[in-house]
Design a protein around this motif. Structure first.
Motif, short mmCIF file in Angstrom:
data_model
loop_
_atom_site.label_atom_id
_atom_site.label_comp_id
_atom_site.label_asym_id
_atom_site.label_seq_id
_atom_site.Cartn_x
_atom_site.Cartn_y
_atom_site.Cartn_z
N ASN A 15 0.87 -1.17 0.00
CA ASN A 15 0.00 0.00 0.00
C ASN A 15 0.91 1.22 0.00
O ASN A 15 1.86 1.30 0.77
CB ASN A 15 -0.88 -0.02 1.24
CG ASN A 15 -1.96 1.02 1.22
OD1 ASN A 15 -1.87 2.01 0.52
ND2 ASN A 15 -3.00 0.79 2.00
N TYR A 17 0.32 4.03 1.09
CA TYR A 17 0.10 4.84 2.28
C TYR A 17 0.19 3.98 3.53
O TYR A 17 0.07 2.77 3.49
CB TYR A 17 -1.28 5.52 2.19
CG TYR A 17 -1.35 6.44 0.99
CD1 TYR A 17 -0.84 7.73 1.06
CD2 TYR A 17 -1.85 6.00 -0.22
CE1 TYR A 17 -0.85 8.57 -0.04
CE2 TYR A 17 -1.88 6.84 -1.33
CZ TYR A 17 -1.38 8.11 -1.23
OH TYR A 17 -1.38 8.94 -2.32
N GLU A 18 0.44 4.64 4.65
CA GLU A 18 0.59 3.95 5.93
C GLU A 18 -0.62 3.06 6.19
O GLU A 18 -1.73 3.45 5.88
CB GLU A 18 0.74 4.97 7.07
CG GLU A 18 2.01 5.77 7.04
CD GLU A 18 3.24 4.92 7.34
OE1 GLU A 18 3.13 3.89 8.01
OE2 GLU A 18 4.31 5.29 6.87
N PRO A 19 -0.42 1.88 6.68
CA PRO A 19 0.82 1.33 7.22
C PRO A 19 1.68 0.64 6.16
O PRO A 19 2.70 0.06 6.50
CB PRO A 19 0.33 0.33 8.25
CG PRO A 19 -0.95 -0.19 7.68
CD PRO A 19 -1.56 1.00 6.96
N GLY A 20 1.28 0.68 4.92
CA GLY A 20 2.08 0.07 3.86
C GLY A 20 1.68 -1.36 3.57
O GLY A 20 2.10 -1.92 2.57
N THR A 21 0.89 -1.92 4.43
CA THR A 21 0.45 -3.29 4.24
C THR A 21 -1.03 -3.30 3.90
O THR A 21 -1.71 -2.29 4.00
CB THR A 21 0.68 -4.12 5.51
OG1 THR A 21 -0.03 -3.50 6.59
CG2 THR A 21 2.15 -4.21 5.86
N THR A 23 -4.11 -4.66 5.35
CA THR A 23 -4.55 -5.26 6.61
C THR A 23 -5.96 -5.83 6.54
O THR A 23 -6.38 -6.52 7.44
CB THR A 23 -4.48 -4.22 7.74
OG1 THR A 23 -5.26 -3.09 7.36
CG2 THR A 23 -3.05 -3.80 8.00
N THR A 31 -7.59 2.60 -1.34
CA THR A 31 -6.32 3.32 -1.29
C THR A 31 -6.16 4.13 -2.56
O THR A 31 -6.77 3.82 -3.58
CB THR A 31 -5.12 2.36 -1.10
OG1 THR A 31 -3.93 3.13 -0.94
CG2 THR A 31 -4.96 1.40 -2.25
#
Length: 91
Positions: A15, A17-21, A23, A31
């Motif tokens: 991803n 953007y945070e957190p990048g994972t 989830t 996103t």
């Protein structure tokens, strides 16, 4: 002769953007961007892997999501930049 096979990471998607994972379940993700990258591997087949697997699938994902393929500095991927990648992988 017994041939050992090694599992190595060749591609990753994150991803932007945070957190990048990712989830949540993928169908529920919202996103503004994803990042895809190919690890540098020491192989004479790097170019073939890039062309026939990585870039082909990145194009499909972009089309499916009605998105754009951009470079690390957020510019649209153009033929010149793509050619530079190809030349680097061939060398």
């Amino acid at each position: 002769m017994y041939k050992k096979s090694f599992k190595i990471k060749v591609f990753s998607v994150a991803n932007m953007y945070e957190p990048g994972t990712f989830t949540e379940e993928m169908s529920k993700i919202k996103t503004k961007g994803i990042v895809a990258f190919m690890y540098e591997i020491d192989s004479i087949n790097s170019y073939k892997i890039f062309e026939s697997i990585f870039f082909l699938n990145i194009q499909r994902i972009a089309e499916y999501l009605d998105g754009e393929i951009r470079t690390a500095d957020q510019k649209l991927l153009d033929g010149i930049f793509l050619q530079a990648i190809r030349e680097k992988l061939r060398s």
